[in-house]
Design an enzyme around this catalytic site. Structure first.
Site, PDB file in Angstrom:
ATOM      1  CG  ASN A 234      -2.058   0.991   1.100  1.00 56.60           C
ATOM      2  OD1 ASN A 234      -2.254   1.596   0.049  1.00 56.60           O
ATOM      3  ND2 ASN A 234      -2.804   1.160   2.172  1.00 56.60           N
ATOM      4  CG  HIS A 235       0.158   4.403  -2.626  1.00 56.10           C
ATOM      5  ND1 HIS A 235       1.189   4.391  -3.536  1.00 56.10           N
ATOM      6  CD2 HIS A 235      -0.959   4.110  -3.327  1.00 56.10           C
ATOM      7  CE1 HIS A 235       0.711   4.100  -4.735  1.00 56.10           C
ATOM      8  NE2 HIS A 235      -0.583   3.931  -4.634  1.00 56.10           N
ATOM      9  CB  SER A 236       4.385   6.003   2.225  1.00 56.07           C
ATOM     10  OG  SER A 236       5.376   5.123   1.764  1.00 56.07           O
TER      11      SER A 236
END
Length: 611
Positions: A234-236
Site C-alpha cells: 500500500n502507499h506510504s
C-alpha cells in the site's frame, strides 16, 4: 502453437491456485480484522483511582497521542483492538491529564494475537510500569504471500523446463532430417559461424523497455486490487517508500524514455512540425479525458475529481514532448560557403565562389562524444531545471496563509498538531485555490493515520517534479539512441542510477522522515523523483542485461502487458469490480485478498497476450 501452450499453462495455473483464494485453514482467528490484535488492559494502582492510556502508531511521525482507554483501579478489563503493522507507542496520564513518570513504553503487537497489558504504580507513586503478556500467539501473516510466490516460481520453473525439453526435442528432430544422404556427396565447404556481435540488434522496440513497463503495470494492478492488504503493498501514509510507491513514477520515467525514439522516427520521416504538435496535443487530451472518466463515477459534476494518474501522464507527456521537439538542440552544420553571381561576357550569370568566412570553432570532443547524449541538449536541460526551480520556490518560499513557507508535513495530528489544516503545505493550498475543495481526492493515505482533510497526491504542484522525472526518462532514451553498444549503455544506466539515487538519499538523509526534503510520494518531492529516476535506471539496466544482452529471459509475460499498457490499465480500472478480476470477500484475510490480487494480474496478463 505458442499461444495454445500459453493458454494451457495459464488455465492449469489458475486451476491449481484458485483454491488458495479461500484458504483460511491455516488461520483459525480470521474473524479478527486484518492487521489488528486484541489487547486486554487491566490496572492496579496505589495512588490513582483511574488512569488514561494514550497511544499512537510509530508510523505517525511526531503525532499527538490519542486516547486508547480509561483504566479504573482494579476494575473490569478494557478490551480494545490495536494496529499490528507498526510499533505502538504508549504513555499513561492521570485524571488531570499529566503524564506519569516512567509510563512511556513501546510494543509491537502481532497480527491476530491476544495480549494482556497490566498497568501499575509503586506505593509512593514515584514509578509507573506496564507489563505485557501473550495469551494467544499471533499468526505469521506472510504465509499466504509465501505460498503464492512459491507456487508462481514453481510454475514458472516447470514451464521453463517444459519449453527447454520441447526445444531440444525439436532440435533433435531437425538434425535427423538434416543429415545428408550417404549416396550424395556434398562438395560445398562448411563456413564457420559468424562471430557474436557486440552491438544490439536494431528492432522496432526495445524488449527490455517493454518488459520493464509491463512489470511496473503488473505491480500497479496487483496493488490496485488490494495487494493482499499488506502494508508494504500500500502507499506510504506520508513520508517513506513502499512497493506501491514505485510503479506510477516508474511509468512516467519509462514514458519519457520512449519519447526520443518515437520523435526520432518522426524526424527521419520528415514529419512537419505542425503535425508533430497535433499528435502531441491529441494524445495528451485523450489521456487526460480517459483519466477523468475512469476515476469519476456518477453524474455529480460538482464533486468530479480533476487530477489523477492518467491526467498526470498527460501533463508530463505534453510538457516534455514540447520541450524535446520545440526547444532547439545543437546539431552539426556544414561549413558555410558564399556564392556570388557575376555576369560573363556573353551576358549570362555564372557563380563565383568566394572564400568562406572562418567556420565557428567545433565543440570539444566530449561534447558530442562521451557526453553526446547531454551536451547538445543543454538548452532543454535549462528549461527543465527552470521548471524544477519553480517547484522549489513555490514549495519553500511561498508563504501559505496559516501554514507558513516550506511546510512539507501531513497536518492533522502530525507535527504536534500545530498545522492541523495544512496538509501538503503549498501543494495542498494551490489545489484548494485553483480546483476547490470538492475537485480533489478526498481519501488520501494520510487521512486515517494523521486524521487529516482531503488531499490529492496527483495535484497541480507535483506536476512540475513529474515533468522533471519524465525528462530523466528522456535522458535514458537518448542514451539508447546515441550509443549503439551494450557497454556504453549499461555504463550510463548505472552511472545515472547511482548518482540520482545518492543525491536523493542525501536530500532525505537516507531516512524515512529525515533531511531537508523528505522522500514523499504524496508531494512528489525532489528527493522522491531523484530516487525514482535512479531506481528506474538501475531496474532498466537489470532488464536490459537479462533480455537484450544475455537473452536469458524473453520478457514474458510482462512484455505483452508492456506493449498494450494503456489498454490494460484502462481495462483493469473499468472491470476491476467484476469476476474473475475481482470478487466479494465476506471475511477479508491476507490469503483471500492476495489471491484476488494475483488472479486479477494473471487474467490481465492473459488478455494482454492475445491483444
Amino acid at each position: 502453437m505458442k499461444r495454445t501452450n500459453f493458454s494451457l499453462y495459464s488455465a492449469v495455473l489458475l486451476f491449481l491456485l484458485l483454491p488458495i483464494a479461500d484458504a483460511n485453514w491455516w488461520d483459525p482467528f480470521f474473524p479478527l480484522p486484518i492487521d489488528f490484535a486484541l489487547v486486554q488492559i487491566n490496572g492496579s494502582f496505589y495512588r490513582h483511582g483511574l488512569v488514561q492510556l494514550y497511544g499512537v502508531s510509530s508510523n505517525c511521525y511526531n503525532c499527538v497521542k490519542q486516547l486508547v482507554a480509561v483504566i479504573y483501579n482494579n476494575g473490569p478489563p478494557n478490551v480494545t483492538l490495536l494496529d499490528t503493522r507498526f510499533q505502538f507507542e504508549f504513555e499513561v496520564r492521570d485524571e488531570s491529564d499529566r503524564i506519569l513518570p516512567g509510563s512511556a513504553v513501546s510494543f509491537h503487537f502481532g497480527e491476530h494475537g491476544v495480549y494482556d497489558l497490566v498497568l501499575s504504580d509503586s506505593p509512593d507513586g514515584s514509578a509507573f510500569q506496564a507489563e505485557f503478556g501473550i495469551e494467544l500467539q499471533p499468526t505469521f501473516s506472510e504465509i499466504p504471500l509465501l505460498i503464492w510466490l512459491g507456487s508462481l516460481l514453481a510454475a514458472w520453473l516447470l514451464w521453463t523446463l517444459c519449453k527447454l525439453v520441447w526445444a531440444r526435442r525439436q532440435q533433435s528432430r531437425a538434425q535427423q532430417f538434416a543429415q545428408p544422404n550417404k549416396n550424395t556427396i556434398n562438395s560445398s565447404p562448411t563456413l564457420p559461424p559468424p562471430p557474436p556481435s557486440t552491438k544490439p540488434k536494431t528492432t522496432g522496440r526495445l524488449r527490455s523497455l517493454d518488459t520493464f513497463r509491463g512489470a511496473s503495470l503488473c505491480i500497479m494492478i496487483f496493488v490496485n486490487y488490494g495487494g493482499g492488504r499488506y502494508w508494504y503493498f500500500n502507499h506510504s501514509a506520508w513520508n517513506g517508500l513502499t512497493v506501491a510507491d514505485l510503479v506510477f513514477p516508474w511509468f512516467i520515467f519509462i514514458m519519457g524514455a520512449a519519447i526520443p525514439m518515437a520523435f526520432g522516427a518522426l524526424e527521419r520521416n520528415r514529419t512537419p512540425r505542425h503535425l508533430v504538435l497535433y499528435k502531441i496535443v491529441r494524445r495528451s487530451i485523450i489521456l487526460f479525458c480517459l483519466g477523468m472518466f475512469l476515476i469519476n463515477n456518477g453524474y455529480d459534476l460538482d464533486h468530479w475529481r480533476v487530477p489523477g494518474v492518467l491526467q498526470r501522464f498527460a501533463v508530463s507527456y505534453l510538457a516534455v514532448s514540447l520541450i524535446v521537439v520545440f526547444v532547439p538542440s545543437q546539431k552539426p552544420t556544414p561549413k558555410p560557403v558564399n556564392v556570388m553571381s557575376v555576369r560573363d561576357s556573353e551576358g549570362e550569370d555564372s557563380p563565383l565562389l568566394l572564400r568562406a568566412p572562418p567556420p565557428r570553432p567545433p565543440p570539444p570532443k566530449w561534447y558530442n562524444g562521451l557526453f553526446g547524449d547531454i551536451g547538445p541538449f543543454w538548452l532543454q536541460w535549462l528549461v527543465v531545471m527552470t521548471i524544477l526551480f519553480a517547484w522549489l520556490m513555490l514549495t519553500f518560499v511561498y508563504n501559505v496563509p496559516g501554514c507558513g513557507a516550506g511546510y512539507l508535513g501531513p497536518g492533522g495530528i502530525g507535527d504536534g498538531g500545530k498545522y492541523q489544516n495544512c496538509t501538503g503545505g503549498a501543494a495542498g493550498y494551490i489545489d484548494k485555490m485553483v480546483l476547490g475543495p470538492n475537485h480533489s481526492y478526498q481519501s488520501p493515505t494520510c487521512k486515517a493515520l494523521y486524521l487529516t482533510e482531503g488531499y490529492d497526491p496527483e495535484g497541480i504542484l507535483g506536476c512540475l517534479t513529474s515533468i522533471f522525472l519524465c525528462f530523466l526518462g528522456v535522458q535514458v532514451g537518448r542514451i539508447i539512441t546515441k550509443h549503439p553498444s551494450h557497454r556504453a549503455r549499461l555504463v550510463r544506466f548505472l552511472a545515472w542510477g547511482v548518482t540520482l539515487g545518492l543525491i536523493g538519499g542525501i536530500l532525505c538523509m537516507f531516512k524515512q522522515n529525515g533531511g531537508p526534503i523528505p522522500i514523499n510520494k504524496n508531494l512528489w518531492s525532489l528527493s522522491f523523483v531523484l530516487v525514482m529516476g535512479g531506481t528506474g535506471n538501475l531496474a532498466l539496466a537489470l532488464f536490459y542485461i537479462l533480455v537484450d544482452v544475455l537473452r536469458w529471459y524473453d520478457g514474458g509475460p510482462f512484455i505483452y502487458v508492456g506493449m498494450n499498457s494503456i489498454a490494460v490499465y484502462c481495462g483493469h480500472e473499468v472491470l476491476g469490480g467484476y469476476f474473475p478480476f475481482n470478487w466479494l470477500v465476506v471475511h477479508p484475510t491476507h490469503a483471500a485478498m492476495i489471491s484476488r490480487s494475483f488472479v486479477g494480474v494473471i487474467c490481465w496478463t492473459i488478455i494482454a497476450f492475445y491483444m
